[in-house]
Scaffold this active site. Structure first.
Site, PDB file in Angstrom:
ATOM      1  N   LEU A  70      89.972  41.359  47.521  1.00 42.86           N
ATOM      2  CA  LEU A  70      89.137  40.609  46.582  1.00 42.86           C
ATOM      3  C   LEU A  70      88.638  41.465  45.420  1.00 42.86           C
ATOM      4  O   LEU A  70      87.833  41.003  44.604  1.00 42.86           O
ATOM      5  CB  LEU A  70      87.961  39.983  47.345  1.00 42.86           C
ATOM      6  CG  LEU A  70      88.384  39.181  48.590  1.00 42.86           C
ATOM      7  CD1 LEU A  70      87.175  38.555  49.255  1.00 42.86           C
ATOM      8  CD2 LEU A  70      89.414  38.117  48.251  1.00 42.86           C
ATOM      9  N   HIS A  79      88.702  43.454  41.831  1.00 38.76           N
ATOM     10  CA  HIS A  79      89.248  43.154  40.510  1.00 38.76           C
ATOM     11  C   HIS A  79      90.177  44.261  40.020  1.00 38.76           C
ATOM     12  O   HIS A  79      90.061  45.405  40.450  1.00 38.76           O
ATOM     13  CB  HIS A  79      88.096  43.012  39.498  1.00 38.76           C
ATOM     14  CG  HIS A  79      87.134  41.922  39.850  1.00 38.76           C
ATOM     15  ND1 HIS A  79      86.080  42.134  40.707  1.00 38.76           N
ATOM     16  CD2 HIS A  79      87.073  40.619  39.487  1.00 38.76           C
ATOM     17  CE1 HIS A  79      85.402  40.996  40.851  1.00 38.76           C
ATOM     18  NE2 HIS A  79      85.985  40.067  40.128  1.00 38.76           N
ATOM     19  N   ASP A  82      94.479  63.830  58.469  1.00 37.09           N
ATOM     20  CA  ASP A  82      95.941  63.899  58.581  1.00 37.09           C
ATOM     21  C   ASP A  82      96.413  65.353  58.634  1.00 37.09           C
ATOM     22  O   ASP A  82      97.294  65.694  59.434  1.00 37.09           O
ATOM     23  CB  ASP A  82      96.567  63.187  57.367  1.00 37.09           C
ATOM     24  CG  ASP A  82      98.086  63.191  57.404  1.00 37.09           C
ATOM     25  OD1 ASP A  82      98.654  63.000  58.498  1.00 37.09           O
ATOM     26  OD2 ASP A  82      98.713  63.368  56.348  1.00 37.09           O
ATOM     27  N   MET A 132      83.033  50.499  45.075  1.00 35.36           N
ATOM     28  CA  MET A 132      84.133  50.513  46.037  1.00 35.36           C
ATOM     29  C   MET A 132      85.178  51.568  45.676  1.00 35.36           C
ATOM     30  O   MET A 132      85.829  52.132  46.562  1.00 35.36           O
ATOM     31  CB  MET A 132      84.778  49.126  46.147  1.00 35.36           C
ATOM     32  CG  MET A 132      83.885  48.066  46.787  1.00 35.36           C
ATOM     33  SD  MET A 132      83.015  48.592  48.307  1.00 35.36           S
ATOM     34  CE  MET A 132      84.394  49.023  49.368  1.00 35.36           C
ATOM     35  N   GLU A 133      85.326  51.838  44.386  1.00 32.91           N
ATOM     36  CA  GLU A 133      86.262  52.885  43.971  1.00 32.91           C
ATOM     37  C   GLU A 133      85.754  54.246  44.470  1.00 32.91           C
ATOM     38  O   GLU A 133      86.543  55.067  44.956  1.00 32.91           O
ATOM     39  CB  GLU A 133      86.403  52.892  42.440  1.00 32.91           C
ATOM     40  CG  GLU A 133      87.351  51.836  41.874  1.00 32.91           C
ATOM     41  CD  GLU A 133      86.773  50.421  41.870  1.00 32.91           C
ATOM     42  OE1 GLU A 133      85.575  50.246  42.208  1.00 32.91           O
ATOM     43  OE2 GLU A 133      87.517  49.477  41.543  1.00 32.91           O
TER      44      GLU A 133
END
Lengths: 164, 164, 164, 164, 164, 164
Positions: free
Chosen positions: D75, D77, D126, D111-112
């Protein structure tokens, strides 16, 4: 003093902050050359292989690659890509490729143009490698840019004090 | 007669069917060279700019690019990528880049190796373009492959009848 | 002696060569927890917001993320992803997320499972941040793996000499 | 009343319409922590493993991830990403990661920033999982934002009525 | 009883586990039709617009799309894509598109073939929308598959008890 | 005279230059229809399969696809995507899908809306193909647009001279 803007004071990679730059129309052009066997050049010219799709595949790969720059180059910005042209010309020694990319955004598009010609060149090598494993990319470089704070520039015509 | 396997009889682009090829260990190596100003070379060598991250960014961009081949080259297959090494060496005229890619899958990985060095070169140009807008890629080529039906090959040591 | 297999002898990043590993069925599980306000938990539980799509969006984001590991983690291999389950449970303090990923390929899928729960958690935070800007991820870890040369492992039940 | 803006009246997922929001300079910061064995911490600190590439790989993975948010979060943008910094610090218990993302576009970049630190943390796990399978992410959260209609915010300093 | 294999017992989306399926040669074919104005059809046929690139762009978009299925369809597996052919034919009412995809992997490739023709159709609409905003996709369907446990199937020739 | 703006004078594919277009609020709507067996329709309606996740997966796939247009369609621009809604309705013959996409950028978003409904339709077919291999997409078309220089348009209400 040499200043690598993609590194911070501690020398760590970063994406340079361009939030304060003004969105303006900018363009950049690049060229690349693929060298291959005369057999391939002849086949492309005489139409014993269909020229259309070889060049079309490379052209489309180049256009698409201009849009993939933020994904390919870790420190590149996400900006709008507002116009791309990629041309291929069959010459005696192989293929010459040129591209112009345009944007109305905050950064120059030199890397987008250079990536377009380079990936178009990779697509050419991919398609001809079955008949000419010696084909190679012999040049890929930005040749012009316009717009932005640093103004217009054409390779070869402007002395550039940056070069030692 | 020249046969472009990426085109069908009507000359249309296609992804060559490799379902009948045997998954075997294959590897390919490629090299690329970036030429830049002596100022940049000196800065990288003398450590007035942190060499680590410049080379690390290019190396990682190259490794990541080897995995993006199916996305970059329209006619490339989706195969496993099972090992990638990218090396960069600072030389007097700029940087030399080499890569080896390995797979245990159905196709050769020449394009993966060539794409790795080429995108690593693009990442170098991206990072130094702020101090040397004349930097350019002067070479990118596959230099060796092993495995697969066509066997081993090293550029320069094997006469290749494909070249006219 | 600690050996970081993702680095070569010179300490440079590389994708570890797994061409000689055997494709076998392998699976891995991971869990993550998001903590959020009791208001959000109540709303999700009492249905004053539709629970379905909140959990569905996170679940799908997690499944999709398991497939993006080669793109997200520079040194991860391109392997087949052959089964993914992501579950979300509403608890008093927020949401608990678990995932199991399965493959019949050459490497373990611990990072695929861990990436699935982590990105599902990011999707949850994205959706609730408008009503709870303090929501946070408080844990994300691999909890079990099976298959491959190193055999089965469950967090907490196996003493692991690797930990100092 | 709790309003999940990412859901419409019928409770279905949607991408919130931000066409009427004003493009302005916005930034957001997030932090994450990875906990790992003292053996790994010591190796990184004493240089028995090359610190450079471990931290560089994680940093670059984090920067790249900030650009992948529209692809990772269903969701989210598509907006410009105009500046990203990711830092990693070796601490006694593992690694602490922080990131700041900046844009001059229509939405906040919380969110970035959170995705950048989270994916950098995944890249760390990792790389060290071969020597410490118990390593885990113990925290990932947004800590500050500025710009946009809702104004500046720093976690911990502002009482937020959203929390029950 | 109808069993949606993409949902677990609780009705949640999942990627079906195919680790136990055998890698075998499988293929699938699909067709799609775009309807557009006679003006566009005439222009393509009479060559007043260059037919080559219009069809080439759509063909390449279709081939590339077959490789993007794991990215486009949340529950699709990551498998090898080992052969793709996309054809376009200009007919009186518009363009008919067909594709065949082949793999030697664990799942059928019906969705890869259907996605190829559908995205090729989208590319056609994209290119002609400037001269015919009424163009539309009127059909897209799988027409044949072979290989795998469920065996060969051709639409129209096999009664299928699944249909009510 | 028919002018394909996506081709240059020589008939080669290009990305049309939109740098001079004004960023304004634009929206576009599209619809698609999937036809499937009455068994599937009944199962979805009666809840013998959980309706939520089937529709949610398709909805999310559609929203995500709107953001992938520059990647799917070779000549599409990279623009901001600022709002997406995708709806699915169960009807007697299958599912009807609609989408509206909004942007405040330089180009129309017709292809984004059409791609959203088309990929949502593909996701539906993917999920039901196990119980109904005859399911098919029977229609996908843009139905309305607003904003931009060419103004508002609704399919069916406006005579369009473009159609021959």
């Amino acid at each position: 003093m040499t200043r690598f803007t993609h590194l911070d004071e501690a020398g760590h990679a970063r994406m340079v902050d361009v939030t304060e730059k003004t969105p303006t129309v900018r363009s950049a052009s690049a060229v690349a050359s693929v060298r291959c066997s005369t057999e391939v050049v002849t086949a492309l010219r005489e139409g014993t292989v269909p020229k259309g799709d070889v060049l079309a595949v490379a052209r489309i790969a180049g256009i698409a690659a201009a849009k993939k720059v933020p994904d390919l180059l870790p420190l590149a910005h996400v900006i709008g890509v507002h116009g791309v042209v990629v041309d291929l010309e069959i010459v005696d020694e192989g293929l010459d490729i040129s591209a112009t990319v345009r944007t109305a955004d905050r950064t120059g598009v030199e890397m987008e143009a250079l990536t377009a010609v380079t990936v178009a060149a990779l697509a050419v090598v991919d398609m001809i490698k079955g008949v000419d494993k010696l084909s190679e990319i012999v040049s890929a470089k930005v040749v012009a840019k316009s717009g932005g704070r640093s103004g217009d520039w054409i390779r070869g015509t402007t002395p550039t004090p940056d070069v030692g």
